[in-house]
Design a protein around this motif. Structure first.
Motif, short mmCIF file in Angstrom:
data_model
loop_
_atom_site.label_atom_id
_atom_site.label_comp_id
_atom_site.label_asym_id
_atom_site.label_seq_id
_atom_site.Cartn_x
_atom_site.Cartn_y
_atom_site.Cartn_z
N VAL A 1 0.82 -1.22 0.00
CA VAL A 1 0.00 0.00 0.00
C VAL A 1 0.85 1.26 0.00
N GLY A 2 2.17 1.11 0.13
CA GLY A 2 3.05 2.27 0.01
C GLY A 2 3.26 3.05 1.29
N THR A 3 3.46 2.36 2.39
CA THR A 3 3.72 3.03 3.65
C THR A 3 4.66 2.18 4.48
N SER B 1 -1.14 5.53 4.47
CA SER B 1 -0.65 5.94 3.16
C SER B 1 -1.50 7.03 2.53
N HIS B 2 -2.76 7.18 2.99
CA HIS B 2 -3.66 8.16 2.38
C HIS B 2 -3.85 9.41 3.23
N GLY B 3 -3.12 9.52 4.34
CA GLY B 3 -3.16 10.74 5.12
C GLY B 3 -4.52 11.10 5.67
N ASP B 4 -5.16 10.18 6.36
CA ASP B 4 -6.46 10.45 6.98
C ASP B 4 -6.32 11.64 7.93
N VAL B 5 -7.12 12.70 7.69
CA VAL B 5 -6.92 13.95 8.44
C VAL B 5 -7.14 13.76 9.93
N ARG B 6 -8.05 12.90 10.33
CA ARG B 6 -8.32 12.74 11.76
C ARG B 6 -7.28 11.88 12.46
N GLN B 7 -6.33 11.33 11.70
CA GLN B 7 -5.24 10.59 12.31
C GLN B 7 -4.11 11.51 12.72
N GLY B 8 -4.09 12.77 12.22
CA GLY B 8 -2.98 13.67 12.49
C GLY B 8 -3.00 14.21 13.91
N ARG B 9 -1.83 14.58 14.42
CA ARG B 9 -1.71 15.06 15.79
C ARG B 9 -2.41 16.41 15.97
N VAL B 10 -2.34 17.27 14.95
CA VAL B 10 -2.93 18.60 15.08
C VAL B 10 -4.41 18.50 15.37
N GLU C 1 -11.87 6.58 3.89
CA GLU C 1 -12.38 5.22 4.03
C GLU C 1 -12.47 4.54 2.66
N TYR C 2 -12.97 5.26 1.67
CA TYR C 2 -13.02 4.70 0.32
C TYR C 2 -11.61 4.37 -0.19
N LEU C 3 -10.66 5.26 0.06
CA LEU C 3 -9.29 5.03 -0.39
C LEU C 3 -8.67 3.83 0.33
N ALA C 4 -8.98 3.70 1.63
CA ALA C 4 -8.47 2.54 2.37
C ALA C 4 -9.09 1.25 1.85
N ASP C 5 -10.37 1.29 1.47
CA ASP C 5 -11.00 0.11 0.87
C ASP C 5 -10.32 -0.26 -0.45
N ALA C 6 -9.99 0.76 -1.24
CA ALA C 6 -9.29 0.49 -2.51
C ALA C 6 -7.93 -0.13 -2.25
N ALA C 7 -7.25 0.32 -1.19
CA ALA C 7 -5.96 -0.29 -0.82
C ALA C 7 -6.15 -1.75 -0.42
N ALA C 8 -7.24 -2.04 0.28
CA ALA C 8 -7.53 -3.43 0.67
C ALA C 8 -7.73 -4.30 -0.56
N ALA C 9 -8.44 -3.76 -1.58
CA ALA C 9 -8.68 -4.53 -2.80
C ALA C 9 -7.39 -4.77 -3.56
N ARG C 10 -6.53 -3.76 -3.65
CA ARG C 10 -5.25 -3.94 -4.36
C ARG C 10 -4.38 -4.95 -3.65
N THR C 11 -4.50 -5.01 -2.34
CA THR C 11 -3.62 -5.89 -1.56
C THR C 11 -4.12 -7.33 -1.56
N ALA C 12 -5.39 -7.53 -1.24
CA ALA C 12 -5.91 -8.88 -1.03
C ALA C 12 -6.85 -9.36 -2.11
N SER C 13 -7.20 -8.52 -3.07
CA SER C 13 -8.14 -8.77 -4.17
C SER C 13 -9.47 -8.09 -3.86
N THR C 14 -10.16 -7.74 -4.93
CA THR C 14 -11.48 -7.14 -4.77
C THR C 14 -12.44 -8.09 -4.07
N GLU C 15 -12.36 -9.36 -4.42
CA GLU C 15 -13.25 -10.35 -3.81
C GLU C 15 -13.08 -10.39 -2.29
N ALA C 16 -11.82 -10.37 -1.83
CA ALA C 16 -11.57 -10.41 -0.39
C ALA C 16 -12.02 -9.12 0.29
N ALA C 17 -11.83 -7.97 -0.38
CA ALA C 17 -12.26 -6.70 0.19
C ALA C 17 -13.78 -6.64 0.30
#
Length: 437
Positions: free
Chosen positions: A167-169, A223-232, A290-306
């Motif tokens: 996923v690039g992180t 990898s997608h920089g979720d804004v609510r994950q940031g410290r600020v 969340e949509y971007l994280a779902d796309a990362a799940a599909a690229r990693t494990a397959s769309t079927e698994a996601a």
């Protein structure tokens, strides 16, 4: 009513729909509903909107969700992480909240050093104490979870490392295991180390490939920089929650306390409004993440698994129900056998996870379909940080199917299970112990 037998050992019944007469499959464990006319599809619907303002908010949330889904499923350029004006404004608002903390600190120092005695110095000390409570805090490792370090679970960390690279992180520093039907990622410590938390009820209910999809989704937030994950932003939310606590009205107030409650009315309303505004500004970016994280799940494990992961999340409440039921049973057995320690010692607490996995695996497709349909009827929640699960599933199916970049064969799955075996027992024992107490 007539009875049929399906591929499972459990008998399936069919009865006519009271509304349209169509055949309704009956499984006593789940809600009866009609796929032909939607009879009883949502037996406990949400309350209708109270007033025009609430109705307008729901309509805006629905339109926003529809636009976001169209954006994420656009056949053109694939969606990428970005900072929209709302997210940038949210950062500005968060910095303003931190600026208020600095102002309180400066005022406290000035009054303590140069303020009129004694009242000014007392107020100065009070402001310093407030500023100290509002200071940014470094997150700590959870005390109520079981921690796995790299030497403890080399196979699990190797899998997480592989998923992170896909996923690039960068990978995580610590993995925690708890009894929640959930999974999450966060940072801790001054250096921003990464923590992955896996809830055993969810993990045990997934197939090996769906587990990889879960890891891909969670690491995709990094990898997608979720804004609510940031410290600020997280520290700004914490500051606002403390201000809300400080300005909260006193219950059953005296005459003096009623005056104080009235004095705090304006700042309390301001804090509440700022929190709602910050939520609104970050909502679109958070749902997009969340949509971007779902796309990362599909690229990693397959769309079927996601997609399978989405279905498992859709029935998460069922896992909660069976877990509570099995925990109560185990607690009852433990209590009854306290006078017989040998028999109690022979109990297998890890059977909790086996029961959860077996129940989830036995859920019929009709129940998944009902929950997806009920979600579509309910639409978008006004303040939900996640898009509706049925829309996330639809977004995954809208594009071309992705093959699996990371896989787990039987041997790898066996090694992973062996590493988690001690924690499966320890977490189950902890859950049962809490109930017995």
């Amino acid at each position: 009513m007539r009875t049929t037998t399906g591929p499972s050992a459990q008998q399936q019944s069919v009865e006519p729909c009271p509304e349209c007469g169509a055949d309704v499959p009956v499984d006593e464990r789940f809600v009866r509903w009609c796929a032909a006319c939607d009879w009883n599809v949502d037996p406990h619907p949400p309350e209708p909107p109270k007033g025009r303002i609430e109705e307008t908010r729901r309509a805006l949330a629905r339109r926003h969700g529809e636009r976001l889904l169209a954006e994420m499923t656009d056949a053109g350029e694939p969606p990428r992480p970005r900072r929209d004006p709302s997210a940038l404004l949210a950062y500005g608002l968060a910095l303003a909240v931190h600026g208020l903390t600095v102002a309180v600190l400066v005022a406290g120092v000035w009054l303590t050093v140069a303020g009129p005695a004694p009242g000014g110095k007392v107020v100065g000390v009070l402001l310093l104490l407030i500023a100290w409570s509002l200071r940014p805090r470094r997150r700590k490792l959870p005390e109520d979870a079981h921690l796995l370090h790299r030497p403890d679970a080399p196979e699990l960390y190797a899998l997480v490392d592989q998923v992170a690279a896909t996923v690039g992180t960068r990978s995580v520093d610590v993995i925690a295991v708890d009894a929640d039907v959930n999974a999450s990622v966060t940072t801790y410590g001054i250096r921003g180390r990464r923590l992955l938390t896996l809830g055993l009820p969810l993990w045990e209910s997934l197939t090996p490939q769906e587990r990889i999809a879960l890891l891909g989704h969670e690491l995709g937030h990094y990898s997608h920089g979720d804004v609510r994950q940031g410290r600020v932003l997280t520290s700004a939310y914490r500051s606002l929650s403390l201000w809300a606590y400080y300005t909260a009205p006193t219950a059953d107030p005296t005459l003096v306390e009623m005056a104080v409650n009235l004095f705090y009315l304006v700042p309390r309303t301001l804090v509440h409004g700022l929190t709602l505004l910050l939520d609104h500004l970050t909502l679109r970016a958070t749902q997009r993440a969340e949509y971007l994280a779902d796309a990362a799940a599909a690229r990693t494990a397959s769309t079927e698994a996601a997609v399978g992961l989405m279905d498992r999340l859709l029935v998460g409440s069922a896992a909660h129900t069976v877990l509570r039921r099995e925990v109560n049973r185990a607690a009852t057995r433990t209590t009854a056998h306290r006078s017989g320690p040998r028999r109690a010692a022979e109990e297998r607490p890890e059977r909790l996870w086996e029961a959860v996995a077996a129940h989830v695996a036995s859920i019929p497709e009709s129940e998944y379909a009902r929950r997806r349909r009920a979600g579509a009827i309910r639409g978008h929640a006004v303040d939900a940080t996640h898009p509706p699960t049925h829309l996330r599933r639809a977004a995954l199916l809208a594009g071309p199917a992705s093959p699996a970049a990371v896989t787990a064969d039987a041997a790898r799955t066996h090694r992973l299970d062996a590493e988690l075996a001690p924690l499966r027992t320890a977490v189950a024992q902890g859950v049962i112990r809490d109930v017995v107490r």
